[in-house]
Design an enzyme around this catalytic site. Structure first.
Site, mmCIF file in Angstrom:
data_model
loop_
_atom_site.group_PDB
_atom_site.id
_atom_site.type_symbol
_atom_site.label_atom_id
_atom_site.label_comp_id
_atom_site.label_asym_id
_atom_site.label_seq_id
_atom_site.Cartn_x
_atom_site.Cartn_y
_atom_site.Cartn_z
ATOM 1 N N ALA A 134 0.791 -1.231 0.053
ATOM 2 C CA ALA A 134 -0.207 0.062 -0.006
ATOM 3 C C ALA A 134 0.919 1.329 -0.080
ATOM 4 C CB ALA A 134 -0.976 0.076 1.123
ATOM 5 N N LYS A 135 0.763 2.296 -0.945
ATOM 6 C CA LYS A 135 1.221 3.430 -0.774
ATOM 7 C C LYS A 135 0.516 4.380 0.071
ATOM 8 C CE LYS A 135 3.596 6.790 -4.223
ATOM 9 N NZ LYS A 135 4.712 6.353 -3.856
ATOM 10 N N ALA A 136 0.687 4.329 1.217
ATOM 11 C CA ALA A 136 0.007 4.892 2.343
ATOM 12 C C ALA A 136 0.711 6.155 2.886
ATOM 13 C CB ALA A 136 -0.432 4.014 3.395
ATOM 14 N N TYR A 191 5.310 6.797 4.918
ATOM 15 C CA TYR A 191 6.341 7.703 4.366
ATOM 16 C C TYR A 191 7.083 8.432 5.620
ATOM 17 C CZ TYR A 191 5.764 6.684 -0.311
ATOM 18 O OH TYR A 191 5.843 5.809 -1.630
#
Length: 309
Positions: free
Chosen positions: A159-161, A165
């Site tokens: 998941a690019k959550a 980051y």
């Protein structure tokens, strides 16, 4: 206070002026990191403005939301059309595109209430090479960070959550404090994972290597494109676990991503990589990649979505 980068942002189905695209300070995402997003590029190509691998990015956005159980009202096709709309509305021919799904002001507490909805924005604005235009030719100096990527069973790396980051912030800021341009993270087993915000490749004896997703690396869409292009060029590609010292002994190293595109790494931890510049395999892959937008590389995969078609 924000720096205005374009005139309009698509916000929950409406075009809103950049300065009016605001959220409440009690938005859930600000407190708990409940957001997923994408980074997409629009290139000024021989076909006019094209969005690179548009559908794949929107599919990953939907997948990221599904992993975190975020409800999304818009279909992939609707989000793609919204992207095209915001590019046209801002009169852009090349742009960086940021779709974002987030949990707004739904109340306090880690778990949102039953029946909640998400907010969606899509911004598009001019943005050059992430690590600098000169880096695409000259390469960058990187260091291996003291911060590891989280294990896949703690934070879902597919998941690019937004919350994920914070790890990238630690990796990247540590590198910059020590005079490097980017950081490289290892996984919990001490093997190479990825850059702070990029996938990573090595070249050794003409073979292209990249860590597997099991090393807590994001399934990069640019990474996938590079693998396909490399195979078209007759370059052998191996996805396998890579040790830290393999970076020092590689003939070439480069990073990939929507923002970073294909950026050579000329040194790691102060140790020169290969000849200390963009190597021949990296250069061939760069040329094939950017050739997609000039027509020199055939788009066999239907990766270019024309904005004005």
């Amino acid at each position: 206070m924000t720096t205005k980068k374009a005139d309009y942002i698509w916000f929950n189905g409406e075009m809103v002026r950049w300065e009016d695209a605001k959220v409440h300070v009690m938005s859930h995402a600000l407190h708990y990191g409940t957001s997923v997003f994408e980074g997409i590029r629009c290139y000024d190509s021989h076909k006019g403005p094209v969005v690179f691998r548009h559908r794949e990015h929107m599919q990953r956005l939907h997948d990221s939301a599904k992993i975190y159980r975020f409800p999304v009202s818009q279909s992939i096709d609707e989000l793609m059309e919204a992207c095209r709309d915001v590019i046209r509305k801002n009169n852009l021919t090349s742009a960086y595109i940021r779709p974002l799904i987030f949990v707004g002001d739904v109340g306090m507490g880690v778990n949102p209430p039953a029946g909640y909805s998400t907010d969606v924005i899509i911004a598009a604005f001019p943005w050059g090479a992430y690590l600098g235009a000169e880096a695409l030719e000259q390469g960058i100096d990187a260091m291996v960070s003291s911060w590891n990527r989280a294990a896949p069973n703690t934070i879902p790396t597919a998941a690019k959550a937004g919350g994920n980051y914070l790890s990238s912030l630690l990796v990247g800021s540590e590198a910059r404090r020590h005079g490097y341009q980017e950081g490289i993270a290892l996984d919990v087993n001490g093997y190479i994972s990825e850059g702070a915000g990029e996938n990573l490749f090595e070249v050794k004896d003409g073979v292209l290597f990249t860590p597997p997703f099991t090393s807590s690396a994001l399934p990069g869409i640019t990474r996938d494109a590079i693998i396909k292009l490399a195979k078209e060029l007759g370059i052998e590609v191996r996805e396998q676990v890579l040790s830290r010292e393999s970076l020092y002994l590689a003939d070439e190293v480069f990073m990939s991503g929507t923002a970073a595109e294909i950026t050579p790494v000329r040194s790691v931890d102060g140790i020169q990589v290969g000849e200390g510049r963009c190597g021949p395999v990296t250069k061939r892959i760069q040329q094939a990649f950017f050739g997609l937008f000039t027509g020199e590389t055939e788009d066999k995969w239907g990766w270019l979505d024309q904005v004005n078609q």
